[in-house]
Design an enzyme around this catalytic site. Structure first.
Site, PDB file in Angstrom:
ATOM      1  N   LEU A 184       0.826  -1.209   0.000  1.00 29.58           N
ATOM      2  CA  LEU A 184       0.000   0.000   0.000  1.00 29.58           C
ATOM      3  C   LEU A 184       0.854   1.249   0.000  1.00 29.58           C
ATOM      4  O   LEU A 184       0.459   2.293  -0.515  1.00 29.58           O
ATOM      5  CB  LEU A 184      -0.878   0.031   1.259  1.00 29.58           C
ATOM      6  CG  LEU A 184      -2.078  -0.887   1.312  1.00 29.58           C
ATOM      7  CD1 LEU A 184      -2.702  -0.797   2.691  1.00 29.58           C
ATOM      8  CD2 LEU A 184      -3.082  -0.505   0.243  1.00 29.58           C
ATOM      9  N   GLY A 185       2.025   1.174   0.632  1.00 31.48           N
ATOM     10  CA  GLY A 185       2.877   2.343   0.719  1.00 31.48           C
ATOM     11  C   GLY A 185       4.153   2.036   1.464  1.00 31.48           C
ATOM     12  O   GLY A 185       4.314   0.939   2.014  1.00 31.48           O
ATOM     13  N   THR A 221      -3.388   5.244   5.120  1.00 25.70           N
ATOM     14  CA  THR A 221      -2.079   4.726   4.697  1.00 25.70           C
ATOM     15  C   THR A 221      -1.040   5.842   4.799  1.00 25.70           C
ATOM     16  O   THR A 221       0.056   5.646   5.316  1.00 25.70           O
ATOM     17  CB  THR A 221      -2.152   4.184   3.249  1.00 25.70           C
ATOM     18  OG1 THR A 221      -3.079   3.093   3.229  1.00 25.70           O
ATOM     19  CG2 THR A 221      -0.791   3.703   2.763  1.00 25.70           C
ATOM     20  N   HIS A 224      -0.101   6.677   8.442  1.00 25.80           N
ATOM     21  CA  HIS A 224       0.840   5.661   8.915  1.00 25.80           C
ATOM     22  C   HIS A 224       2.242   5.921   8.344  1.00 25.80           C
ATOM     23  O   HIS A 224       3.228   5.928   9.075  1.00 25.80           O
ATOM     24  CB  HIS A 224       0.295   4.289   8.491  1.00 25.80           C
ATOM     25  CG  HIS A 224       1.168   3.113   8.759  1.00 25.80           C
ATOM     26  ND1 HIS A 224       0.916   2.190   9.764  1.00 25.80           N
ATOM     27  CD2 HIS A 224       2.299   2.670   8.144  1.00 25.80           C
ATOM     28  CE1 HIS A 224       1.843   1.253   9.745  1.00 25.80           C
ATOM     29  NE2 HIS A 224       2.706   1.514   8.777  1.00 25.80           N
ATOM     30  N   GLU A 225       2.321   6.158   7.032  1.00 23.97           N
ATOM     31  CA  GLU A 225       3.641   6.349   6.404  1.00 23.97           C
ATOM     32  C   GLU A 225       4.310   7.641   6.867  1.00 23.97           C
ATOM     33  O   GLU A 225       5.523   7.675   7.076  1.00 23.97           O
ATOM     34  CB  GLU A 225       3.515   6.328   4.870  1.00 23.97           C
ATOM     35  CG  GLU A 225       2.989   5.021   4.278  1.00 23.97           C
ATOM     36  CD  GLU A 225       3.752   3.791   4.705  1.00 23.97           C
ATOM     37  OE1 GLU A 225       4.922   3.913   5.112  1.00 23.97           O
ATOM     38  OE2 GLU A 225       3.164   2.691   4.657  1.00 23.97           O
ATOM     39  N   TRP A 236       4.119  -2.993  16.967  1.00 27.59           N
ATOM     40  CA  TRP A 236       4.597  -4.273  17.485  1.00 27.59           C
ATOM     41  C   TRP A 236       6.128  -4.373  17.406  1.00 27.59           C
ATOM     42  O   TRP A 236       6.714  -5.408  17.731  1.00 27.59           O
ATOM     43  CB  TRP A 236       3.923  -5.440  16.768  1.00 27.59           C
ATOM     44  CG  TRP A 236       4.275  -5.608  15.314  1.00 27.59           C
ATOM     45  CD1 TRP A 236       5.185  -6.489  14.799  1.00 27.59           C
ATOM     46  CD2 TRP A 236       3.736  -4.903  14.181  1.00 27.59           C
ATOM     47  NE1 TRP A 236       5.244  -6.366  13.422  1.00 27.59           N
ATOM     48  CE2 TRP A 236       4.371  -5.394  13.018  1.00 27.59           C
ATOM     49  CE3 TRP A 236       2.771  -3.893  14.032  1.00 27.59           C
ATOM     50  CZ2 TRP A 236       4.082  -4.916  11.740  1.00 27.59           C
ATOM     51  CZ3 TRP A 236       2.487  -3.420  12.753  1.00 27.59           C
ATOM     52  CH2 TRP A 236       3.139  -3.923  11.638  1.00 27.59           C
ATOM     53  N   ASP A 244       8.518  -0.596  20.146  1.00 28.16           N
ATOM     54  CA  ASP A 244       8.414   0.500  19.173  1.00 28.16           C
ATOM     55  C   ASP A 244       9.142   1.743  19.684  1.00 28.16           C
ATOM     56  O   ASP A 244       8.980   2.825  19.130  1.00 28.16           O
ATOM     57  CB  ASP A 244       6.945   0.813  18.872  1.00 28.16           C
ATOM     58  CG  ASP A 244       6.178   1.235  20.125  1.00 28.16           C
ATOM     59  OD1 ASP A 244       6.758   1.217  21.228  1.00 28.16           O
ATOM     60  OD2 ASP A 244       4.984   1.593  20.003  1.00 28.16           O
ATOM     61  N   VAL A 246       8.610   3.439  22.230  1.00 27.92           N
ATOM     62  CA  VAL A 246       7.668   4.402  22.813  1.00 27.92           C
ATOM     63  C   VAL A 246       7.181   3.822  24.140  1.00 27.92           C
ATOM     64  O   VAL A 246       6.849   2.640  24.210  1.00 27.92           O
ATOM     65  CB  VAL A 246       6.468   4.642  21.856  1.00 27.92           C
ATOM     66  CG1 VAL A 246       5.398   5.474  22.522  1.00 27.92           C
ATOM     67  CG2 VAL A 246       6.943   5.308  20.570  1.00 27.92           C
TER      68      VAL A 246
HETATM   69 ZN   LIG Z   1       4.490   0.748   8.218  1.00 38.62          ZN
END
Ligand SMILES: [Zn+2]
Length: 314
Positions: A184-185, A221, A224-225, A236, A244, A246
């Site tokens: 998707l990206g 998407t 997220h990117e 995860w 992550d 964080v």
């Molecule tokens: Zn990603």
């Protein structure tokens, strides 16, 4: 809560180990499961350029220091965006309305004005963030291509086969093209080469109108990117019960797909409820609607003086 104190050496090891990470990438043009190739692209870049791991570990040390000092920006970063559209068919030459819809989604999601933000479960409402970063469309560059389907080899970013980025130290470059391989990206993390800096989205997952289709039709998407572009990792940690980096996100077993029923429990230490609605998970667009304060701090740290994207900063 996870410990995020990682030494530079440990980080280099962490990045090296991520060479093993794989994500589901169905071989059909219709994307059955969310596939983001950012981590694979990072692994390939690290293999090609051994100095990248060192640059990224320095960014991690800087991020830790900036977070500890509290010397962070808050609502003052405005990101100019140039959208590079590569098209073979008329449909792939996406409309300005579709492009603007993507800018609108980014502004909503990074300022907690998205209509579904209020769906955040009470368990996570204390850490749900207004990141306070805005995006302004500066230009659209269009170019026709004979390429039926682009891959993650960055060809869309080259002047010969695609469109070279516009001043990437002060502009977020986004590419819309037909991406193959069920991807998707993908994004380039801070620390990578300027010539390939930015985020790439499949035109069917770009914005929330026009050619968008299926369950990736709300522009998430790109949210997220752009999170990756601002130094966020998958929630995860690209490993079973991984980190992550964080502190206020729960430890997840692995990626979540579709829209999991709440609460979805992790089997990692402490069996926390997973934050499946975080933008850095792999759910359908309608299933993701929040960042956390910890993620906000990581993102903010790259924009302060001395940060990896200080060219955009205050
Ligand atoms: Zn990603």
């Amino acid at each position: 809560m996870k410990k995020i104190l990682l030494s530079a050496a440990a980080l280099v090891m962490l990045f090296s180990c991520q060479n093993d990470t794989t994500e589901t990438a169905p071989e059909t043009s219709a994307v059955a499961k969310r596939g983001c190739a950012s981590q694979e692209v990072l692994a390939a870049q690290m293999k090609a350029d051994p100095t990248l791991a060192l640059r990224m570990s320095k960014i991690e040390s800087f991020t830790e220091k900036a977070m500890l000092s509290g010397r962070l920006v808050n609502g003052n970063v405005e990101i100019p965006v140039v959208v590079n559209v590569l098209y073979r068919t008329a449909a792939e030459n996406i409309s300005l309305a579709q492009i603007q819809s993507q800018i609108d989604v980014l502004n909503e999601d990074f300022n907690a004005t998205n209509s579904d933000f209020s769906a955040t479960p009470a368990l996570f409402s204390g850490v749900a963030a207004n990141v306070g970063i805005t995006f302004v469309l500066q230009n659209v560059v269009r170019k026709s291509t004979r390429t039926t389907s682009f891959s993650t080899n960055d060809a869309m970013k080259s002047a010969s086969k695609g469109i070279a980025p516009t001043t990437p130290t002060t502009v977020l470059n986004m590419w819309s093209c037909n991406l193959g391989g069920g991807i998707l990206g993908y994004a380039q993390f801070p620390g990578g080469s300027a010539a390939t800096d930015g985020v790439v989205m499949d035109n069917n997952a770009f914005g929330r109108t026009g050619t968008v289709s299926g369950v990736y039709n709300l522009g998430r998407t790109a949210t997220h990117e752009v999170g990756h572009w601002m130094n966020l990792r998958h929630i995860w940690g690209d490993a079973n019960c991984g980190s992550d980096l964080v502190s206020d996100t729960p430890t997840h077993d692995t990626a979540n797909y579709s829209v999991p029923a709440y609460p979805h429990y992790s089997t990692c230490t402490g069996t926390p409820v997973e934050m499946t609605m975080n933008y850095m998970d792999y759910t359908d667009d309608r299933g993701m609607y929040m960042f956390t304060n910890g993620q906000k701090s990581r993102m903010a740290a790259i924009f302060v003086s001395g940060g990896a994207r200080a060219g955009f900063g205050i």
